[in-house]
Write an enzyme that holds these catalytic residues in place. Structure first.
Site, PDB file in Angstrom:
ATOM      1  N   ASN A  54      59.005  16.599  59.440  1.00 32.86           N
ATOM      2  CA  ASN A  54      59.534  16.241  58.125  1.00 32.86           C
ATOM      3  C   ASN A  54      60.019  17.465  57.359  1.00 32.86           C
ATOM      4  O   ASN A  54      59.420  18.540  57.460  1.00 32.86           O
ATOM      5  CB  ASN A  54      58.475  15.480  57.324  1.00 32.86           C
ATOM      6  CG  ASN A  54      58.074  14.204  58.041  1.00 32.86           C
ATOM      7  OD1 ASN A  54      58.770  13.747  58.951  1.00 32.86           O
ATOM      8  ND2 ASN A  54      56.939  13.636  57.646  1.00 32.86           N
ATOM      9  N   HIS A 104      61.446  21.139  61.879  1.00 31.31           N
ATOM     10  CA  HIS A 104      62.870  20.875  61.595  1.00 31.31           C
ATOM     11  C   HIS A 104      63.295  21.490  60.273  1.00 31.31           C
ATOM     12  O   HIS A 104      64.249  21.038  59.632  1.00 31.31           O
ATOM     13  CB  HIS A 104      63.132  19.359  61.623  1.00 31.31           C
ATOM     14  CG  HIS A 104      62.932  18.765  62.980  1.00 31.31           C
ATOM     15  ND1 HIS A 104      62.756  17.428  63.197  1.00 31.31           N
ATOM     16  CD2 HIS A 104      62.863  19.335  64.204  1.00 31.31           C
ATOM     17  CE1 HIS A 104      62.581  17.203  64.488  1.00 31.31           C
ATOM     18  NE2 HIS A 104      62.651  18.335  65.126  1.00 31.31           N
ATOM     19  N   CYS A 127      76.638  34.077  55.960  1.00 30.83           N
ATOM     20  CA  CYS A 127      75.915  35.335  56.227  1.00 30.83           C
ATOM     21  C   CYS A 127      74.422  35.109  56.469  1.00 30.83           C
ATOM     22  O   CYS A 127      73.717  36.032  56.871  1.00 30.83           O
ATOM     23  CB  CYS A 127      76.126  36.315  55.075  1.00 30.83           C
ATOM     24  SG  CYS A 127      75.235  35.864  53.581  1.00 30.83           S
ATOM     25  N   THR A 136      55.714   9.110  64.189  1.00 30.67           N
ATOM     26  CA  THR A 136      56.924   9.606  64.836  1.00 30.67           C
ATOM     27  C   THR A 136      57.328   8.680  65.987  1.00 30.67           C
ATOM     28  O   THR A 136      56.462   8.183  66.709  1.00 30.67           O
ATOM     29  CB  THR A 136      56.780  11.049  65.346  1.00 30.67           C
ATOM     30  OG1 THR A 136      58.015  11.457  65.946  1.00 30.67           O
ATOM     31  CG2 THR A 136      55.639  11.215  66.334  1.00 30.67           C
ATOM     32  N   SER A 137      58.641   8.476  66.137  1.00 27.11           N
ATOM     33  CA  SER A 137      59.129   7.597  67.208  1.00 27.11           C
ATOM     34  C   SER A 137      59.117   8.320  68.551  1.00 27.11           C
ATOM     35  O   SER A 137      59.336   7.713  69.587  1.00 27.11           O
ATOM     36  CB  SER A 137      60.560   7.155  66.878  1.00 27.11           C
ATOM     37  OG  SER A 137      61.394   8.302  66.741  1.00 27.11           O
ATOM     38  N   ASN A 149      50.540   4.593  64.530  1.00 30.43           N
ATOM     39  CA  ASN A 149      51.897   4.085  64.325  1.00 30.43           C
ATOM     40  C   ASN A 149      51.864   2.560  64.400  1.00 30.43           C
ATOM     41  O   ASN A 149      51.294   2.009  65.340  1.00 30.43           O
ATOM     42  CB  ASN A 149      52.821   4.630  65.430  1.00 30.43           C
ATOM     43  CG  ASN A 149      54.295   4.429  65.122  1.00 30.43           C
ATOM     44  OD1 ASN A 149      54.702   3.389  64.637  1.00 30.43           O
ATOM     45  ND2 ASN A 149      55.090   5.439  65.425  1.00 30.43           N
TER      46      ASN A 149
HETATM   47  P1  OAD Z   1      61.801   8.040  63.121  1.00 27.61           P
HETATM   48  O1  OAD Z   1      62.426   7.345  61.997  1.00 27.61           O
HETATM   49  O2  OAD Z   1      62.528   8.160  64.409  1.00 27.61           O
HETATM   50  O3  OAD Z   1      60.403   7.313  63.494  1.00 27.61           O
HETATM   51  C1  OAD Z   1      59.495   6.977  62.479  1.00 27.61           C
HETATM   52  C2  OAD Z   1      58.275   6.387  63.157  1.00 27.61           C
HETATM   53  O4  OAD Z   1      57.289   6.145  62.155  1.00 27.61           O
HETATM   54  C3  OAD Z   1      58.524   5.041  63.874  1.00 27.61           C
HETATM   55  O5  OAD Z   1      57.900   5.077  65.149  1.00 27.61           O
HETATM   56  C4  OAD Z   1      57.829   4.022  62.965  1.00 27.61           C
HETATM   57  O6  OAD Z   1      57.286   2.951  63.702  1.00 27.61           O
HETATM   58  C5  OAD Z   1      56.734   4.857  62.331  1.00 27.61           C
HETATM   59  N1  OAD Z   1      56.309   4.414  61.000  1.00 27.61           N
HETATM   60  C6  OAD Z   1      57.043   3.767  60.060  1.00 27.61           C
HETATM   61  N2  OAD Z   1      56.299   3.599  58.926  1.00 27.61           N
HETATM   62  C7  OAD Z   1      55.079   4.165  59.178  1.00 27.61           C
HETATM   63  C8  OAD Z   1      53.879   4.340  58.414  1.00 27.61           C
HETATM   64  N3  OAD Z   1      53.796   3.891  57.164  1.00 27.61           N
HETATM   65  N4  OAD Z   1      52.833   4.970  58.974  1.00 27.61           N
HETATM   66  C9  OAD Z   1      52.902   5.438  60.257  1.00 27.61           C
HETATM   67  N5  OAD Z   1      54.019   5.318  61.042  1.00 27.61           N
HETATM   68  C10 OAD Z   1      55.086   4.695  60.498  1.00 27.61           C
HETATM   69  O7  OAD Z   1      61.337   9.481  62.572  1.00 27.61           O
HETATM   70  P2  OAD Z   1      60.891  10.787  63.393  1.00 27.61           P
HETATM   71  O8  OAD Z   1      60.157  10.432  64.645  1.00 27.61           O
HETATM   72  O9  OAD Z   1      60.214  11.676  62.442  1.00 27.61           O
HETATM   73  O10 OAD Z   1      65.368  15.236  62.867  1.00 27.61           O
HETATM   74  O11 OAD Z   1      62.325  11.389  63.774  1.00 27.61           O
HETATM   75  C11 OAD Z   1      62.365  12.631  64.404  1.00 27.61           C
HETATM   76  C12 OAD Z   1      63.568  13.408  63.921  1.00 27.61           C
HETATM   77  O12 OAD Z   1      64.757  12.611  64.074  1.00 27.61           O
HETATM   78  C13 OAD Z   1      63.561  13.776  62.464  1.00 27.61           C
HETATM   79  O13 OAD Z   1      62.791  14.889  62.144  1.00 27.61           O
HETATM   80  C14 OAD Z   1      65.048  14.026  62.211  1.00 27.61           C
HETATM   81  C15 OAD Z   1      65.622  12.822  62.939  1.00 27.61           C
HETATM   82  O14 OAD Z   1      66.900  12.997  63.374  1.00 27.61           O
HETATM   83  C16 OAD Z   1      66.320  16.036  62.371  1.00 27.61           C
HETATM   84  O15 OAD Z   1      66.983  15.726  61.416  1.00 27.61           O
HETATM   85  C17 OAD Z   1      66.504  17.289  63.104  1.00 27.61           C
END
Ligand code: OAD
Length: 266
Positions: A114, A131, A142, A206-207, A231
């Protein structure tokens, strides 16, 4: 406005499944990999939720690559200015607060994907941003850090001229890792050290679809470190996790942290 709820206002924690409770109680060092789901209950949109996810509403290739910023800095900057505004309107949720409380009992190291500052605002001190963060601004040309003024519109706008570097006048960009860019080495090394060196690794919200962060839980697994996935939904890591709890960050983490309070009472 103090938005952090006092611990007494927090709802009674729910029952932690026993196999998970055992792992929590026996861990004298804890690592946590968090993703967008960690901040969802604070009102920060996740990325891949089919309806509300940022990537369901916006095209990452026009907003989250260095090429997109080079081509249309005002379009990209406007989007990050909106996310900066959002950060001023949200607060850490019970999950962030529980991890901070847990960290006052045993060493808790957080590696987060995050770009918000909610872990730090909750009081967590050992946080590595894989990230980057929304707040570390720097010159796109620069690379110098930018500490000048930043205009943040009260409403979301489609285009907004980014601030300019006070040295080379280049456009200022957010300190975020965009697609195609390398992760900050220090943060990634910290995440790897956590994965192999703690008694327990939590994988929260995280997904597990974005590498190399998604490899951290598997590294823990192959290093014999027990893992718990928190999750509400299935992820590619679910079948590899030692324990899975289909709950949310703001519900599951307070219940897990409360187990340490129980121990005091026993
Ligand atoms: P995602 O949006 O891909 O996944 C979010 C995850 O959180 C999913 O598996 C949901 O099921 C779960 N979720 C939703 N609500 C929740 C809650 N209240 N409690 C627990 N889990 C919950 O987000 P990230 O895995 O963080 O990168 O995505 C990874 C990266 O992709 C991000 O950091 C960003 C994005 O592109 C960059 O921008 C470089």
């Amino acid at each position: 406005m103090s938005s952090e709820p006092a611990t007494t206002d927090l709802p009674e924690p729910i029952e932690v499944p026993e196999p998970i409770a055992e792992l929590v109680r026996s861990a004298s060092t804890v690592g946590v990999l968090t993703g967008a789901g960690m901040s969802a209950e604070s009102g920060v949109p996740t990325f891949r939720d089919a309806q509300t996810g940022l990537w369901a509403r916006y095209d990452p290739m026009t907003l989250a690559t260095p090429e997109a910023f080079a081509e249309q800095p005002d379009l990209v900057w406007a989007w990050y200015a909106w996310r900066l505004r959002l950060m001023q309107e949200v607060a850490p949720n019970a999950g962030h607060l529980a991890l901070a409380r847990w960290g006052r009992r045993v060493p808790v190291g957080i590696a987060t994907q995050n770009v918000d500052d909610l872990h730090e605002r909750a009081g967590s001190i050992d946080v590595a941003h894989l990230h980057g963060t929304l707040f570390d601004l720097r010159c796109f040309d620069c690379g110098r850090p930018y500490h000048g003024t930043v205009e943040i519109p009260t409403e979301q706008v489609e285009r907004l001229e980014p601030p300019h570097c006070q040295v080379c006048f280049g456009p200022v960009r957010p300190g975020i890792v965009w697609f195609g860019e390398m992760l900050p080495a220090e943060a990634f090394e910290r995440a790897q050290a956590l994965a192999v060196g703690v008694d327990l690794l939590l994988v929260v919200g995280t997904s597990g679809l974005v590498q190399p962060a998604a490899g951290i839980p598997l590294l823990a697994k192959t290093s014999g470190v027990p893992t718990i996935e928190l999750n509400p939904d299935e992820t590619p890591f679910s079948d590899h996790a030692d324990q899975v709890w289909r709950t949310t960050a703001a519900v599951g983490l307070p219940a897990m942290a409360a187990l340490l309070d129980d121990d005091d009472r026993d």
